[in-house]
Design an enzyme around this catalytic site. Structure first.
Site, short mmCIF file in Angstrom:
data_model
loop_
_atom_site.label_atom_id
_atom_site.label_comp_id
_atom_site.label_asym_id
_atom_site.label_seq_id
_atom_site.Cartn_x
_atom_site.Cartn_y
_atom_site.Cartn_z
N HIS A 167 46.48 55.43 34.61
CA HIS A 167 45.85 54.35 33.84
C HIS A 167 46.84 53.24 33.52
CE1 HIS A 167 43.02 57.66 33.51
NE2 HIS A 167 42.10 56.76 33.28
N ASP B 179 44.71 62.85 23.93
CA ASP B 179 43.95 61.91 24.75
C ASP B 179 43.40 62.71 25.92
OD1 ASP B 179 42.94 59.90 26.33
OD2 ASP B 179 44.83 58.83 26.61
N TRP C 111 30.45 74.84 29.61
CA TRP C 111 29.27 74.32 28.92
C TRP C 111 29.65 73.59 27.63
CZ3 TRP C 111 30.22 79.40 30.16
CH2 TRP C 111 30.68 80.23 29.13
#
Length: 339
Positions: free
Chosen positions: A51, A180, A232
């Protein structure tokens, strides 16, 4: 600049000046180009190449394509007490995110807690940037963004969820503890980086086109079936983060964003808490220190590995890259220079 194998080493100054020059030529003002260039560079300096430097060409592509409006400014939509809603007006995602974080801190100073919903914005790059920003200013921070659909619901085969990154941060000593994380086992940026390096993932990160669990980043990028973190549980958390981003910002959902030509017009939430207003403020630092001290006493499986808290490795990488330069894949840097 030196080369080793397919990697170059670029100094912080050269990287930042290169980014700034390219952004200036693509319509950003001097101030905006400088801030964006600094964010991309610091993300890279901290080792978040996915990023930072690796993402920079796509950011420029979105500028050229008109998806990121270089001169746009966020505008206030509504406010009530410690809550504000802002429209990002498709401005550069990092700049909108900085603005929203500052607004949340401003509200927190007044109300103790501030919440900003940001709609119609672009990718914020590294979400941890804004966790560091708030924590270094003395605030607890919680923030998240929705994304394009890139992850199946648990038990499904088609992508209906985003990997909707979540950031949590708080001040610690002279720095911060910053979590993060995407809701997928790996961010797509991390899988793209592994694919560029020709590496396998350290653990399974998704499914191939035949539905087999896989550690092959190319297979997962092709199938667009990433694995929810916690199975899940991560899928459920992703759904709630998307819903709450829509509720609190008034913006688009993952479903709606996925109908767009590219991933843009995102919805985000920024929450800041002014811990100086808490009754136990004077004892917070010592309490956190005791927790981290105990945490560091964990017995590692591998004696050569140190158990680190979220953000600790970033600090180590920042120090290393500051001293030695930032490693960049040669083909990525060549693409940047051609922009």
């Amino acid at each position: 600049m030196t080369a080793e194998s397919n990697t170059l080493v670029i100094s912080k100054a050269v990287m930042q000046s290169t980014f700034e020059r390219i952004l200036l030529s693509n319509g950003l003002s001097e101030a905006k180009a400088k801030t964006c260039a600094e964010i991309f560079t610091i993300n890279s300096l901290d080792g978040i190449y996915t990023h930072g430097v690796n993402r920079f060409p796509r950011f420029v592509k979105y500028l050229k394509g008109g998806f990121v409006k270089p001169d746009a400014e966020p505008s206030l939509v509504s406010k009530f007490g410690g809550i504000e809603q802002w429209d990002g007006n498709l401005g550069p995602g990092p700049l909108n995110a900085i603005h929203a974080t500052e607004a949340a801190m401003r509200l927190a100073k007044e109300h103790g807690i501030g919440c900003v919903g940001l709609s119609n914005t672009n990718h914020w790059m590294r979400g941890g940037t804004y966790g560091w920003q708030a924590a270094k200013a003395g605030f607890v921070f919680i923030g998240w963004t929705n994304t394009i659909a890139n992850m199946p619901a648990w038990g499904a085969t088609d992508a209906k969820l985003g990997n909707n990154p979540l950031v949590m941060a708080l001040p610690y000593e002279n720095e911060a503890i910053v979590l993060d994380m995407a809701m997928s086992q790996y961010s797509f940026g991390a899988m793209e980086l592994a694919a560029m390096k020709g590496e396998k993932l350290s653990v399974a990160g998704g499914y191939d086109s035949e539905g087999n669990i896989s550690d092959d980043p190319n297979a997962i990028l092709k199938s667009w079936r990433s694995l929810p973190v916690g199975y899940w549980k991560g899928a459920g958390l992703s759904l709630l983060l998307d819903i709450l981003s829509v509720v609190l910002s008034g913006g688009l959902s993952t479903y709606e964003i996925s109908q767009e030509e590219v991933e843009y017009r995102l919805s985000q939430v920024y929450i800041a808490i002014d811990v100086s207003k808490l009754n136990n403020h004077s004892s917070i630092s010592a309490a956190v220190e005791r927790i981290i001290e105990d945490y560091h006493q964990s017995k590692p499986i591998n004696d050569s590995k140190k158990i680190t808290f979220p953000g600790e490795r970033v600090l180590n990488t920042r120090e290393k890259n500051t001293a030695n330069g930032i490693p960049v894949l040669k083909n990525v840097w060549e693409e940047i220079l051609s922009l």
